[in-house]
Design a protein around this motif. Structure first.
Motif, mmCIF file in Angstrom:
data_model
loop_
_atom_site.group_PDB
_atom_site.id
_atom_site.type_symbol
_atom_site.label_atom_id
_atom_site.label_comp_id
_atom_site.label_asym_id
_atom_site.label_seq_id
_atom_site.Cartn_x
_atom_site.Cartn_y
_atom_site.Cartn_z
ATOM 1 N N ARG A 25 47.768 31.862 43.486
ATOM 2 C CA ARG A 25 48.684 31.602 44.613
ATOM 3 C C ARG A 25 49.815 32.898 44.663
ATOM 4 O O ARG A 25 50.089 33.627 45.580
ATOM 5 C CB ARG A 25 49.161 30.438 44.791
ATOM 6 C CG ARG A 25 48.415 29.272 45.475
ATOM 7 C CD ARG A 25 49.326 27.954 45.705
ATOM 8 N NE ARG A 25 50.136 27.576 44.535
ATOM 9 C CZ ARG A 25 49.798 26.831 43.598
ATOM 10 N NH1 ARG A 25 48.539 26.395 43.673
ATOM 11 N NH2 ARG A 25 50.721 26.577 42.767
ATOM 12 N N LEU A 26 50.326 33.182 43.557
ATOM 13 C CA LEU A 26 51.266 34.160 43.395
ATOM 14 C C LEU A 26 50.906 35.429 43.761
ATOM 15 O O LEU A 26 51.374 36.397 44.195
ATOM 16 C CB LEU A 26 52.048 33.990 42.246
ATOM 17 C CG LEU A 26 52.846 32.686 41.818
ATOM 18 C CD1 LEU A 26 53.434 32.574 40.557
ATOM 19 C CD2 LEU A 26 54.111 32.746 42.912
ATOM 20 N N ARG A 27 49.696 35.902 43.115
ATOM 21 C CA ARG A 27 48.977 37.157 43.155
ATOM 22 C C ARG A 27 48.656 37.334 44.741
ATOM 23 O O ARG A 27 48.876 38.349 45.300
ATOM 24 C CB ARG A 27 47.799 37.185 42.644
ATOM 25 C CG ARG A 27 47.045 38.552 42.518
ATOM 26 C CD ARG A 27 45.925 38.736 41.498
ATOM 27 N NE ARG A 27 46.184 38.190 40.221
ATOM 28 C CZ ARG A 27 45.732 37.291 39.520
ATOM 29 N NH1 ARG A 27 44.895 36.474 39.965
ATOM 30 N NH2 ARG A 27 46.258 37.014 38.281
ATOM 31 N N ALA A 28 48.299 36.333 45.448
ATOM 32 C CA ALA A 28 47.674 36.166 46.765
ATOM 33 C C ALA A 28 49.149 36.690 47.785
ATOM 34 O O ALA A 28 49.113 37.394 48.522
ATOM 35 C CB ALA A 28 46.913 35.236 47.316
ATOM 36 N N ARG A 29 50.148 35.839 47.338
ATOM 37 C CA ARG A 29 51.432 36.136 48.085
ATOM 38 C C ARG A 29 51.897 37.448 47.956
ATOM 39 O O ARG A 29 52.558 38.306 48.692
ATOM 40 C CB ARG A 29 52.454 34.969 47.276
ATOM 41 C CG ARG A 29 53.889 34.943 48.195
ATOM 42 C CD ARG A 29 54.473 33.689 47.657
ATOM 43 N NE ARG A 29 55.912 34.066 48.128
ATOM 44 C CZ ARG A 29 57.013 33.628 47.530
ATOM 45 N NH1 ARG A 29 56.866 32.810 46.496
ATOM 46 N NH2 ARG A 29 58.359 33.696 48.043
ATOM 47 N N ARG A 30 51.912 38.077 46.392
ATOM 48 C CA ARG A 30 52.341 39.361 46.249
ATOM 49 C C ARG A 30 51.640 40.337 46.865
ATOM 50 O O ARG A 30 52.181 41.224 47.611
ATOM 51 C CB ARG A 30 52.381 39.377 44.728
ATOM 52 C CG ARG A 30 52.957 40.683 44.344
ATOM 53 C CD ARG A 30 53.003 40.762 42.780
ATOM 54 N NE ARG A 30 51.790 40.435 42.024
ATOM 55 C CZ ARG A 30 51.820 39.581 41.422
ATOM 56 N NH1 ARG A 30 52.758 38.593 40.987
ATOM 57 N NH2 ARG A 30 50.552 39.420 40.687
ATOM 58 N N ASP A 31 50.362 40.187 47.082
ATOM 59 C CA ASP A 31 49.518 41.212 47.921
ATOM 60 C C ASP A 31 49.840 40.895 49.291
ATOM 61 O O ASP A 31 49.881 42.206 50.091
ATOM 62 C CB ASP A 31 47.863 40.820 47.817
ATOM 63 C CG ASP A 31 47.552 41.202 46.140
ATOM 64 O OD1 ASP A 31 48.441 41.853 45.624
ATOM 65 O OD2 ASP A 31 46.400 40.661 45.961
ATOM 66 N N ALA A 32 50.075 39.926 49.975
ATOM 67 C CA ALA A 32 50.390 39.791 51.464
ATOM 68 C C ALA A 32 51.850 40.366 51.740
ATOM 69 O O ALA A 32 51.765 40.992 52.602
ATOM 70 C CB ALA A 32 50.482 38.265 51.665
ATOM 71 N N MET A 33 52.866 40.309 50.759
ATOM 72 C CA MET A 33 53.951 40.832 50.814
ATOM 73 C C MET A 33 53.930 42.053 50.879
ATOM 74 O O MET A 33 54.627 43.024 51.629
ATOM 75 C CB MET A 33 55.027 40.276 49.858
ATOM 76 C CG MET A 33 55.258 38.862 49.876
ATOM 77 S SD MET A 33 56.325 38.570 51.543
ATOM 78 C CE MET A 33 57.772 39.220 50.927
ATOM 79 N N ARG A 34 53.206 42.773 49.890
ATOM 80 C CA ARG A 34 53.000 44.274 49.879
ATOM 81 C C ARG A 34 52.196 44.803 51.002
ATOM 82 O O ARG A 34 52.668 45.891 51.590
ATOM 83 C CB ARG A 34 52.112 44.524 48.653
ATOM 84 C CG ARG A 34 51.838 46.059 48.308
ATOM 85 C CD ARG A 34 51.197 46.263 46.900
ATOM 86 N NE ARG A 34 51.729 45.581 45.948
ATOM 87 C CZ ARG A 34 51.252 44.926 44.986
ATOM 88 N NH1 ARG A 34 49.876 44.564 44.947
ATOM 89 N NH2 ARG A 34 51.810 44.216 43.881
ATOM 90 N N GLN A 35 51.349 43.872 51.613
ATOM 91 C CA GLN A 35 50.501 44.690 53.077
ATOM 92 C C GLN A 35 51.785 44.516 54.135
ATOM 93 O O GLN A 35 51.541 45.326 55.002
ATOM 94 C CB GLN A 35 49.557 43.810 53.294
ATOM 95 C CG GLN A 35 48.383 43.912 52.441
ATOM 96 C CD GLN A 35 46.992 43.066 52.525
ATOM 97 O OE1 GLN A 35 47.163 41.822 53.407
ATOM 98 N NE2 GLN A 35 45.816 43.291 52.161
ATOM 99 N N ALA A 36 52.432 43.534 54.038
ATOM 100 C CA ALA A 36 53.595 43.373 55.362
ATOM 101 C C ALA A 36 54.482 44.375 55.345
ATOM 102 O O ALA A 36 54.917 45.005 56.030
ATOM 103 C CB ALA A 36 54.150 42.136 55.046
ATOM 104 N N ARG A 37 55.018 44.807 53.813
ATOM 105 C CA ARG A 37 55.996 46.057 53.773
ATOM 106 C C ARG A 37 55.307 47.145 53.995
ATOM 107 O O ARG A 37 55.640 47.865 54.859
ATOM 108 C CB ARG A 37 56.388 45.868 52.303
ATOM 109 C CG ARG A 37 57.621 45.296 52.080
ATOM 110 C CD ARG A 37 58.233 45.441 50.694
ATOM 111 N NE ARG A 37 57.997 44.416 49.815
ATOM 112 C CZ ARG A 37 57.125 44.233 48.693
ATOM 113 N NH1 ARG A 37 56.857 45.522 48.285
ATOM 114 N NH2 ARG A 37 57.048 43.361 48.036
#
Length: 99
Positions: A25-37
């Protein structure tokens, strides 16, 4: 004599499974944040619809040497002179934004 790995008990396995799920979950959240940025990053221009601070940050990322030069001139001029000029320039900028 090599040691054989111990098999976790069912309770330990449940804990390990929860840890693995949390890491995913944390990895997916980190990837989503990176894409949003990356999607929100300026694409070579300043968006005039953004708030003033966001526009300043976008401009600074696009033109780091210009910002460094302005800050250097401000540092050489001294704080008193910078405050006096801000008192002249800021009202003019605010008038331009309204009209």
């Amino acid at each position: 004599m090599p040691m054989s790995p111990r098999q976790p008990t069912p309770e330990q396995q449940q804990v390990l499974d929860r840890i693995l799920a949390q890491r995913e979950r944390l990895r997916a959240r980190r990837d989503a944040m990176r894409q949003a940025r990356a999607a929100a990053a300026p694409q070579g221009r300043v968006n005039p619809g953004d708030p003033l601070i966001a526009r300043f940050v976008s401009f600074a990322r696009l033109h780091p040497l210009a910002v460094a030069a302005v800050l250097g001139v401000a540092a050489l001029a001294g704080p008193g002179r910078v405050v006096r000029w801000a008192g002249v320039v800021l009202p003019a900028i605010l008038r331009m934004r309204r009209g």
